[in-house]
Structure formats: C-alpha cells, structure tokens
Design an enzyme around this catalytic site. Sequence first.
Site, PDB file in Angstrom:
ATOM      1  N   ARG A 184       8.465 -93.836 114.129  1.00  0.00           N
ATOM      2  CA  ARG A 184       7.015 -93.943 114.344  1.00  0.00           C
ATOM      3  C   ARG A 184       6.691 -94.814 115.554  1.00  0.00           C
ATOM      4  O   ARG A 184       6.977 -96.008 115.582  1.00  0.00           O
ATOM      5  CB  ARG A 184       6.326 -94.449 113.071  1.00  0.00           C
ATOM      6  CG  ARG A 184       6.704 -95.831 112.645  1.00  0.00           C
ATOM      7  CD  ARG A 184       6.171 -96.168 111.266  1.00  0.00           C
ATOM      8  NE  ARG A 184       6.887 -95.430 110.234  1.00  0.00           N
ATOM      9  CZ  ARG A 184       7.097 -95.866 108.987  1.00  0.00           C
ATOM     10  NH1 ARG A 184       6.632 -97.034 108.613  1.00  0.00           N
ATOM     11  NH2 ARG A 184       7.757 -95.131 108.114  1.00  0.00           N
ATOM     12  N   ASP A 242       4.273 -82.262 106.380  1.00  0.00           N
ATOM     13  CA  ASP A 242       5.095 -82.586 105.206  1.00  0.00           C
ATOM     14  C   ASP A 242       4.886 -84.014 104.693  1.00  0.00           C
ATOM     15  O   ASP A 242       5.224 -84.315 103.559  1.00  0.00           O
ATOM     16  CB  ASP A 242       6.586 -82.368 105.530  1.00  0.00           C
ATOM     17  CG  ASP A 242       7.034 -83.054 106.815  1.00  0.00           C
ATOM     18  OD1 ASP A 242       6.255 -83.835 107.382  1.00  0.00           O
ATOM     19  OD2 ASP A 242       8.183 -82.814 107.256  1.00  0.00           O
ATOM     20  N   HIS A 243       4.306 -84.891 105.503  1.00  0.00           N
ATOM     21  CA  HIS A 243       4.158 -86.294 105.094  1.00  0.00           C
ATOM     22  C   HIS A 243       2.805 -86.575 104.439  1.00  0.00           C
ATOM     23  O   HIS A 243       2.744 -87.070 103.325  1.00  0.00           O
ATOM     24  CB  HIS A 243       4.315 -87.226 106.302  1.00  0.00           C
ATOM     25  CG  HIS A 243       5.727 -87.434 106.735  1.00  0.00           C
ATOM     26  ND1 HIS A 243       6.477 -86.444 107.316  1.00  0.00           N
ATOM     27  CD2 HIS A 243       6.526 -88.523 106.700  1.00  0.00           C
ATOM     28  CE1 HIS A 243       7.685 -86.914 107.599  1.00  0.00           C
ATOM     29  NE2 HIS A 243       7.740 -88.180 107.235  1.00  0.00           N
ATOM     30  N   ARG A 292      15.922 -93.974 102.394  1.00  0.00           N
ATOM     31  CA  ARG A 292      15.567 -95.375 102.683  1.00  0.00           C
ATOM     32  C   ARG A 292      15.014 -96.098 101.468  1.00  0.00           C
ATOM     33  O   ARG A 292      14.299 -95.495 100.676  1.00  0.00           O
ATOM     34  CB  ARG A 292      14.484 -95.434 103.771  1.00  0.00           C
ATOM     35  CG  ARG A 292      14.981 -94.939 105.077  1.00  0.00           C
ATOM     36  CD  ARG A 292      14.037 -95.222 106.226  1.00  0.00           C
ATOM     37  NE  ARG A 292      14.780 -94.897 107.419  1.00  0.00           N
ATOM     38  CZ  ARG A 292      14.323 -94.183 108.439  1.00  0.00           C
ATOM     39  NH1 ARG A 292      13.068 -93.788 108.439  1.00  0.00           N
ATOM     40  NH2 ARG A 292      15.094 -93.916 109.459  1.00  0.00           N
ATOM     41  N   SER A 324      12.372 -95.807 110.976  1.00  0.00           N
ATOM     42  CA  SER A 324      11.606 -94.636 111.405  1.00  0.00           C
ATOM     43  C   SER A 324      11.383 -94.563 112.915  1.00  0.00           C
ATOM     44  O   SER A 324      11.502 -95.555 113.627  1.00  0.00           O
ATOM     45  CB  SER A 324      10.277 -94.652 110.660  1.00  0.00           C
ATOM     46  OG  SER A 324       9.212 -94.496 111.523  1.00  0.00           O
ATOM     47  N   ASP A 377      10.881 -87.551 114.173  1.00  0.00           N
ATOM     48  CA  ASP A 377      11.227 -88.059 112.851  1.00  0.00           C
ATOM     49  C   ASP A 377      12.678 -88.498 112.934  1.00  0.00           C
ATOM     50  O   ASP A 377      13.534 -87.747 113.429  1.00  0.00           O
ATOM     51  CB  ASP A 377      11.069 -86.967 111.793  1.00  0.00           C
ATOM     52  CG  ASP A 377      11.195 -87.540 110.399  1.00  0.00           C
ATOM     53  OD1 ASP A 377      10.196 -87.517 109.652  1.00  0.00           O
ATOM     54  OD2 ASP A 377      12.292 -88.021 110.043  1.00  0.00           O
TER      55      ASP A 377
HETATM   56  C1  MIC Z   1      10.627 -92.046 107.513  1.00  0.00           C
HETATM   57  O1  MIC Z   1      11.473 -91.526 106.775  1.00  0.00           O
HETATM   58  O2  MIC Z   1      10.574 -93.256 107.709  1.00  0.00           O
HETATM   59  C2  MIC Z   1       9.630 -91.148 108.204  1.00  0.00           C
HETATM   60  C3  MIC Z   1       8.333 -91.303 107.537  1.00  0.00           C
HETATM   61  O3  MIC Z   1      10.011 -89.808 108.074  1.00  0.00           O
HETATM   62  C4  MIC Z   1       9.572 -91.532 109.651  1.00  0.00           C
HETATM   63  C5  MIC Z   1       8.499 -90.900 110.413  1.00  0.00           C
HETATM   64  C6  MIC Z   1       7.182 -91.555 110.277  1.00  0.00           C
HETATM   65  O4  MIC Z   1       7.076 -92.770 110.186  1.00  0.00           O
HETATM   66  O5  MIC Z   1       6.191 -90.818 110.333  1.00  0.00           O
HETATM   67  C7  MIC Z   1      10.877 -91.315 110.371  1.00  0.00           C
HETATM   68  O6  MIC Z   1      11.905 -91.278 109.739  1.00  0.00           O
HETATM   69  O7  MIC Z   1      10.889 -91.251 111.596  1.00  0.00           O
END
Ligand code: MIC
Length: 649
Positions: free
Chosen positions: A538, A64-65, A379, A536, A119
């Site tokens: 990540r 989805d990203h 965000r 996030s 996520d």
């Molecule tokens: C986000 O909203 O910041 C993301 C992109 O969904 C991240 C995940 C990512 O960095 O891949 C999240 O929320 O964890």
Amino acid sequence: MKKNVTHKILEAHLVEGQLVPGTEIAITIDQTLLQDATGTLALLEFEAFGLDRVKVGLAAQYVDHNLLQTDNKNADDHKFLQTAAARYGIHFSKPGNGVSHQVHMERFGVPGKTLLGSDSHTPGAAGVSVLGIGAGGLDVALAMAGSPYYLTCPKVLGVTLTGSLPDWVSAKDVVLEMLRRYDVKGCVGMIIEYSGPGVASLSATDRETIGNMGTETGATTSIFPSDERTREYLEAQGRGAAWVRLAADEGAEYDERTEIDLSQLEPLIAKPSSPGNVVPVREVAGIKVNQAIVGSSVNSSFRDLMVAAKMLEGRRVHAEVNFHVNPGSRQVIENVAQQGGLISFLTSGARVHEPGCQGCIGMGQAPGTGEVSLRTFPRNFPGRSGTQDDKVYLCSPETATAAAISGVITDPRDLAQEMTYPRIEDPKKYIIDERSIIFPSDGLRETAVVTGPNIKPLPALDALPETLAAEVVLKTGDNISTDAIMPAGNKVLPLRSNIEAISEYVFSAVDPGFAQEARTRGTVVVIGGVNYGQGSSREHAALAPRFLGVRAKIVKSFARIHKTNLCNFGILPLTFKDPADYDKITEGMQVVLRDIRGRIARGDRDIPVDVDGKTIMTVLDVSDRQRQHLLAGGTLNYVRKQIGAKQNS
Ligand code: MIC
C-alpha cells in the site's frame, strides 16, 4: 552459461542494466494487476499521465478487498474502477468474483511472463511460473503506461525440493518452513527459485500458496519451473495453449542454496503476531480456539477448500468455534459445490462467505477480546484482524479445520485415528464461467469515468527544499509493518481514495496523536529499526505520511516495496551508517539535513544529519533515477515534468 529460471525470465525482459545483484535493472512488464484497495489511487495516477489507453499486454482490475458496503464509499470506488477500466482498456473482475491472485492465475497467468501487481502477494503467480512482483500503485500505473519496471537486481536463492509431502502436511507447511528458516527479512533482495524432484509433487495451486506467502520472507518474488503439472492446470482451465516448458539448465547456478525434504516436514504454525514466529503445531497443541478461517488471499483454491470440506463431512464444527470459509474465487466455490463440498460446509455449521479477502484485511471476521483465531492467511501482524491484542495464528487448511472440529489447536495427524487423510485431486476440467469479468472492448472506450464524492484528487507535493529542518515525531522499533504505519480494516479502507481523510489514521495504532502532532510540527522525521515497512504494497503508507509532512525516515533497514514507495512520494529513505546511532535519537529532537538537494543531485551516498547539534552519518542507497524523483518531490512530479517537456518539444 547455465541459467536458472529466474535469470531466463529476467534476461528475456531486461531493458536496462545487467543481472548483477544489488544494481538497478529495468524489465518490461507483460501484465499488470490492480486490486480495489490500491487500485483507486493507481488509476488516479494513471489518469494523471493523460493517456487514452493502457499500453501493457494485459491489464486487470480486481475488486476483492473493500467488499463491505456500509455506506456509499466502497460502492462508489467500485463504480470508479469499473468505469475507468472500461475507458482505459482494463479487464474488470467484479466484486464477488474473487481474489486477484487466484482469479489471475485461473484466467490470465502465462508461464515465463512478468506480472506487476499492486498487492504484495502478487508472487502467488509462481503457481503457473509467472514472475509476479508486488509494487506500489504508482509503479503499476507506470507499467500500465508502458514504462519498464525498475528494481534492484535480486540474488537467486535456489531451494531444492526432494521427497513428497506426507499425509496431513501441505503446501502451507512448506512456506512456513521457509519462514521458520528465514523469518520475515531473511530473503530481502532475493528471488526464491524452487527446483528438484519434489517440485513435481506440488500442484499449481500448491505452488501458488508457496509463492504468495513467500512475500513474508521479504523476497522480491518466488518462481517454479513450468512443467507437466503446470500444463495439467492450464488445460483444466481450458488454457492449455498458454503452456510453455520452463526449466533451469542442468547445473544452473544460484547465489545461495538450501534444500527441503518434503517428506520430513510436519504441520507448522506461525504464532502471534508475526508470520516468522513458526513452531511445530504440536508445540502449541491444546490451546483453546474460538475462530478458524480457511481461504482468503492464500489457501483459497479448490484443493484448500475441498480438504476442509472432506474433513468436515458428516461432522459438526465444535460448538465454541466459529469456522469461516472465504473462497478464492467464484470458480473455486462453484467447483467445490459441484463436488459436494458446499453441502458439507453448510451441514457442518461453517460460515461460507463470498469470494474475496474478507478478514485477511480486517474487512470483518475480527475475533473477540482475548480469543484465539487460526487462519490460513499470509499475515498476523498485531491488530491486523481489527481486534486489539489479537491472538492470530497462521496455519494450513488441515490444521485450521482440525481445530474447528476439536475446539483446540490440534496437530491434524492426530485425526488419523478417526479419518483417512482426504487427498484431493484437482478437477481435470474446472467449471469455467468468465461472465463476472468484463473484457475490454472498443464499444466501452467511450465510457464516462464516474468519480464519487469520496474520491479526491491526488494531493500536490512540493519539491525537496535546499535544506530540510524537521522534528523527530516518532521513533519505532524493528519490523514495523505497513499495517502499523497505515492501518487497513473496515473503518480505514474506504478512505483509500481520499488521502486527506486517510492521513488521520497514520500510525494511529502505534501513536494515536501522530497525525495531529505531525501537522503541528510541519516537517517531520520518523525513526525506525530493521525491516521497516514490511508487509503490504500500500503506497498510502508513504503518501499519507508525506501529506502530513514526513520528509525523511531514518531506519536500520527497509523492506523492499516500502522503500520504493517512499522514493515515489518524495520521502528520503535513509539508513543509519552506524546502527548504534539509533539509540542517540529520541522523539522531539530537531534534525537538520543541510544542502540536501545539492547532496542528492551530486550523487552523495553518505548524508550527514545534524541531530540536536551533533552530526550522525546516514546512507541514501538509491539509484540516480530515484534521486531525480526525490528532488522533484516524488515520481509523479518528475513524470509530469517529463511528459510536459516532451509535449513542448
Ligand atoms: C495485504 O495483504 O496486506 C494487502 C491488503 O493485500 C495489501 C494491499 C493493500 O494494503 O491494499 C498487500 O499485500 O499489498
């Protein structure tokens, strides 16, 4: 004892520890969720365990990203994910099928279950009363391998909802109200549990919105009772059999309490550039708007799109506004189309995109220089849109659409003269088409995993040395997000499966010379303020700095997921014992942590740090388990050693 919903679910899953806030507990995980931007690394980590099959009730992989395909990289990642999913027994939701949170809730969420997702917005699962927790990919990979999930037992914040939402005010305004009260760190260490007579007035997808964006308060997750509204939604999804009732006992206790009278809420908006910067829309009304977006990670449900479509019926988007629609799933847009919403979007001049995260993660939709963008996203950290000095506001679909019509920020209640509020009824039965999900099967077990040229092996990480001597290469302020540490966007995201390449971008928006400087110094410490690493999940924001030589971070306080990710990749998460010591450190100073292995092994909490010859005290607030991982240089090293020891015994 009278129990709240949170404790009922936690107790049913508890395998280690006791429900004492602040102590480490372990819970079993029923379902896992990966998305593509974090999934490649998580699956490489899962592969490193050498297992033949996932060992969790249900595992799902979403794409989805990284939907922009400007070269081979994202497409190669998609192929890797699809083949690895087939090989290991994971449900695979194809690119274009939708955002993980929305699709998972539609097809797989079961009240009372636990869900661990790579996520941070996994808490959207609260929509169907799932305890959904966001975590780094390695923690999700471990859960896929059948391990329990370790977390600090949270307090429970009970939010009593009374009344019902007035016209033009919707679920987004509820969570914005929470952010107005608690800001971006007020709920760290808490689970937010909603109860009270107002709950019944919120649909499952309204609750998803509130749970999803509740992440921005710093909360571990949010939860709603499972009631008739939950049953209604699951039945409309053809999954009525999955429903169970779940409610707090009469008189259940909460660690903290607050109350929101829904009928008193008004349209709210988070100003640039923090989700906690919330004011009433009327305070900023009249500001010229260049872009408005409905959908993406949050507010991308049938209701959210339909309310925008109905508001636009027979109208045109303002000539100077670009209005985008990012559906949450293929199911959402199919149902919106069936009820005439798609035609309304097309004839009004809206730009309708494929289901997915899109601009929410900087994959396109960047606003122009100096332009104002109103988004229903969760965000608006600085630069996250892809544009420097961006002016991104977060609001409800009603407020975004009102601006798209009028060309300026508009309190949607002001539209009452020209239209009646379109209250949207969710379908009694959604059109359901699961053909974009590839279900695991024995026939797929023999699938060969295809690893494209951009997918590099995980870097080797060395164990913690006896003494750590490093240089302070960067000192940051408060509320540094993982977007600042490891940016996303269309240039960087395709490198998520290549740590060496992505590490070039660490802190690039804050200090463009950081990667080069870190490599030159060899061993590095970063200094930070409060709520360091918010945002996030990540894990690249931990692994890539570690790859560059970052071995410790000393800050005033950490955000939950990032702190765990640091431990997972062998970076010491230290906090100042006396926050005033923050002022004594400047970039370029030498830092020595003597006998650090010995101290960690002994279980010391207080860790002295020599800074340019003077000693300051820091605190290492981690569990015994995490200490072992830190000593090993990271969780993967530790787990591999354990697996090796088991095989040899
Ligand atoms: C986000 O909203 O910041 C993301 C992109 O969904 C991240 C995940 C990512 O960095 O891949 C999240 O929320 O964890």
